[in-house]
Design an enzyme around this catalytic site. Structure first.
Site, PDB file in Angstrom:
ATOM      1  N   HIS A 194      -0.047   5.883  -9.272  1.00  0.00           N
ATOM      2  CA  HIS A 194      -0.957   6.989  -8.520  1.00  0.00           C
ATOM      3  C   HIS A 194      -0.829   7.707  -9.393  1.00  0.00           C
ATOM      4  CE1 HIS A 194       0.122   4.371  -4.929  1.00  0.00           C
ATOM      5  NE2 HIS A 194      -0.781   5.166  -4.745  1.00  0.00           N
ATOM      6  N   GLU A 436      -4.753  -5.655   2.000  1.00  0.00           N
ATOM      7  CA  GLU A 436      -4.337  -5.291   0.628  1.00  0.00           C
ATOM      8  C   GLU A 436      -2.834  -6.449   0.552  1.00  0.00           C
ATOM      9  OE1 GLU A 436      -2.598  -1.409   0.332  1.00  0.00           O
ATOM     10  OE2 GLU A 436      -2.497  -1.289   2.025  1.00  0.00           O
ATOM     11  N   CYS A 507     -11.214   0.403  -1.082  1.00  0.00           N
ATOM     12  CA  CYS A 507     -10.802   1.536  -1.351  1.00  0.00           C
ATOM     13  C   CYS A 507     -10.288   1.396  -2.368  1.00  0.00           C
ATOM     14  CB  CYS A 507     -10.238   2.516  -0.417  1.00  0.00           C
ATOM     15  SG  CYS A 507      -8.961   1.787   0.177  1.00  0.00           S
TER      16      CYS A 507
HETATM   17  C1  PEP Z   1      -4.777  -0.055  -2.550  1.00  0.00           C
HETATM   18  O1  PEP Z   1      -3.937  -0.377  -2.422  1.00  0.00           O
HETATM   19  O2  PEP Z   1      -5.910  -0.755  -3.532  1.00  0.00           O
HETATM   20  C2  PEP Z   1      -5.151   1.104  -2.314  1.00  0.00           C
HETATM   21  C3  PEP Z   1      -6.008   1.516  -2.158  1.00  0.00           C
HETATM   22  O3  PEP Z   1      -3.919   1.937  -1.543  1.00  0.00           O
HETATM   23  P1  PEP Z   1      -2.908   2.777  -2.306  1.00  0.00           P
HETATM   24  O4  PEP Z   1      -3.361   3.153  -3.829  1.00  0.00           O
HETATM   25  O5  PEP Z   1      -2.665   3.968  -1.952  1.00  0.00           O
HETATM   26  O6  PEP Z   1      -1.574   1.805  -2.170  1.00  0.00           O
HETATM   27 MG    MG Z   2      -1.750  -0.194  -1.118  1.00  0.00          MG
END
Ligand code: PEP
Ligand code: MG
Length: 588
Positions: A194, A436, A507
């Protein structure tokens, strides 16, 4: 003669940057016991008060700066620090230690705050352990003023520089002023952590996973970083410096030229439209999405509200924030994902205990379903805010149908409550899931009848499909979205969506990788959601290509058996096809 050092890491946010190194030191240092004479007690107390006052000024300054650059909610992180400064009993006891034990202000401060921090450490709740970190942070700031030693907080950076650290956590990044931080280079970290996502959002060129940047570089050394290739050069020669400056200029010229397409929609030359949206972590980033020419928000990671508030915000606060985002988007779609807590987002106040395998543990929808007192107010807040814009609700990490059914029952309950309270909301609001977890991709045809859309989260999908921790730099090179197994799962999901007549977006970070753009269009994705900063480049690629060529490329890629083959195909095709553009077709 000073030695140059070349390092290669993982490029996570594009761009070229050159500047002096600012080293963020994070080791916990012991302050040695040192005594003073009776006669110097008064002076020592004065030094302490002076350092405290200067720390308060710093914190207030940082708070104001954060409010300006990142918004009020993020700025509240500094309130926690100011509150510690106002804790009179603690500081009185530090003064007593100086008076009675005749020790230096540094030692008294260190010993007393360390003992407070340890008491917090000993608690089971996360919230308290994070308080320990806050106490140590404040202690470090005061100590820096007492000793005049090099400061080690990002907020203390006053001149533009390259930020070098062993690792950064999201709250460090939240303090960053993109005008001061020219680039980021860290020893640790992976492309989908993140922290990396946040630096990309801020548009700061970054390279992570360099392993030895902090030990190879001295404060003030000239450092050149290439966020496109992952190359970092410490102490470049004059000739190399000139080359980097030239690259930097060229890159900026190209970026400026992209302003012309800002208000265009992402339509291929043969008329196929892709919804090009953006991911946001903080409400104020919605402005960046509009500025970058995005069609909307494809993923709002609401768990960052928990980080900013130091706990789960109330239904009223959430409603206000969601309305604010919707207002900034002026009618553009807004996909709100319910809290995805746990994993690498076990934020302070979230009540998530440390686990041996947090990504596989109590996370996301699992937490939400176990805690209706958290999920229900969030769903109510989203619904209540929904008349303000074009809202969509998305649930994270769904792995089986029972979870989806249970979470939809919660949504039905939220709707029923609002109905009986006479509160208006968008009755047609779309409901979707993140795909996911491999089980969701494999069973997409089973999930499709229950939802209005899918959004593929490749960051997690890759980690779970390939058994590769997304935030572990030791295995970062194995976190490969171009793995044929991942492509098959994306293809399968899109097909299931099309058969059921629902749309599918993507995403994960892959959506922002220009190397993947034609492949994803060709696989049939209807929406791509990425960092606002890369929207212009991705849009340029869509505008310059055809659906037909993209489909042919995707069909070819689906036949391949190794990551290397897929990447070779994409690299050759994209480099040849777009050779006139300084777009870096490396791998994020
Ligand atoms: C993902 O897992 O690709 C996603 C977009 O969610 P995050 O990165 O917040 O886990
Ligand atoms: Mg994710």
């Amino acid at each position: 003669m000073v030695r140059q050092v070349n390092l290669t890491g993982q490029p996570v946010a594009p761009g070229i940057a050159l500047g002096p190194a600012f080293l963020l030191r994070r080791e916990r240092k012991n302050v040695p016991h040192s005594t003073i004479t009776e006669a110097s007690v008064a002076g020592e107390l004065e030094r302490l008060d002076d350092a405290m006052e200067r720390t308060r000024i710093d914190l207030r300054y940082n708070r104001r700066k954060a409010t300006r650059t990142l918004g009020e909610i993020v700025a509240r992180i500094f309130d926690a620090h100011l509150m510690i400064m106002d804790d009179e009993p603690t500081f009185d006891s530090i003064r007593d230690v100086i008076r009675t034990e005749l020790v230096s202000a540094e030692y008294a401060l260190y010993r007393s705050l360390e003992s407070v921090a340890r008491q917090f450490d000993a608690q089971k709740e996360d919230l308290f352990r994070d308080r320990a970190q806050d106490v140590r942070d404040v202690g470090r700031r005061i100590l820096a003023h007492l000793t005049g030693a090099p400061t080690d907080t990002i907020g203390d950076l006053h001149e533009p520089a390259i930020l070098i650290a062993s690792e950064l956590n999201p709250s460090d990044v939240l303090q960053m002023d993109p005008e001061k931080i020219l680039g980021v280079a860290t020893d640790a970290g992976g492309a989908t952590s993140h922290t990396a996502i946040l630096t990309r959002t801020l548009g700061v060129p970054s390279v992570v996973g360099l392993k030895e940047i902090t030990t190879s570089c001295e404060p003030g050394n000239l450092v050149a970083i290439n966020g496109n290739s992952g190359k970092v050069l410490i102490r470049p020669t004059a000739k190399q410096e000139e080359k980097y400056r030239e690259k930097e200029r060229h890159y900026h010229q190209f970026r400026d030229s992209l302003l012309d397409i800002r208000d265009k929609q992402a339509i291929t030359k043969d008329g196929h439209q892709i919804e090009l949206a953006a991911n946001i972590e903080l409400p104020d980033e919605a402005k960046r999405v509009v500025r970058a020419g995005g069609d909307g928000v494809g993923l709002y990671r609401t768990e960052y509200l928990v980080l900013a508030h130091g706990g789960i915000p109330s239904e009223e606060v959430q409603e206000k924030e969601y309305r604010r985002v919707a207002q900034m988007l002026q009618g553009r779609p807004l996909v709100i994902r319910t809290f995805d807590l746990g994993g690498d987002k076990a934020f302070p106040g979230a009540g998530i205990k440390p686990e041996a395998n947090p990504f596989l543990g109590w996370r996301a929808i699992r937490v939400a379903l176990d805690r209706p007192e958290m999920l229900l107010p969030q769903l109510r807040a989203i619904l209540r805010a929904s008349p303000e814009g074009n809202f969509r609700i998305m649930f994270p990490m769904i792995g089986n149908l029972e979870e989806l059914i249970a979470v939809k029952a919660m949504l039905a309950q939220a709707r029923a409550e609002l109905d009986s309270e006479g509160v208006p909301y968008d009755k047609e609001i779309e409901v979707g899931i993140m795909v996911e977890v491999p089980s969701a991709a494999l069973l997409a045809h089973r999930f499709a009848p229950h939802v209005d859309f899918f959004s593929i989260g490749t960051n997690d999908l890759v980690q779970f499909t390939l058994a590769v921790d997304r935030s572990n730099e030791q295995v970062a090179d194995l976190h490969q979205p171009f793995h044929p197994a991942v492509l098959q799962l994306i293809d399968r999901t899109v097909r299931a969506g099309k058969e059921a007549g629902i749309w599918t977006g993507l995403c994960g970070e892959l959506a922002g990788n220009p190397l993947a753009t034609l492949l994803l269009v060709g696989l049939g994705l209807d929406e791509l959601s990425t960092s606002p900063s890369v929207i212009p480049e991705i849009k340029k690629l869509i505008l310059s290509s055809t659906l037909e060529e993209s489909r042919a490329l995707a069909a070819e890629a689906l036949e391949l058996g190794t990551v290397q083959e897929v990447r070779d195909l994409l690299l050759t095709t994209m480099k040849k096809r777009f050779r006139d553009m300084p777009i870096w077709f490396g791998d994020l």
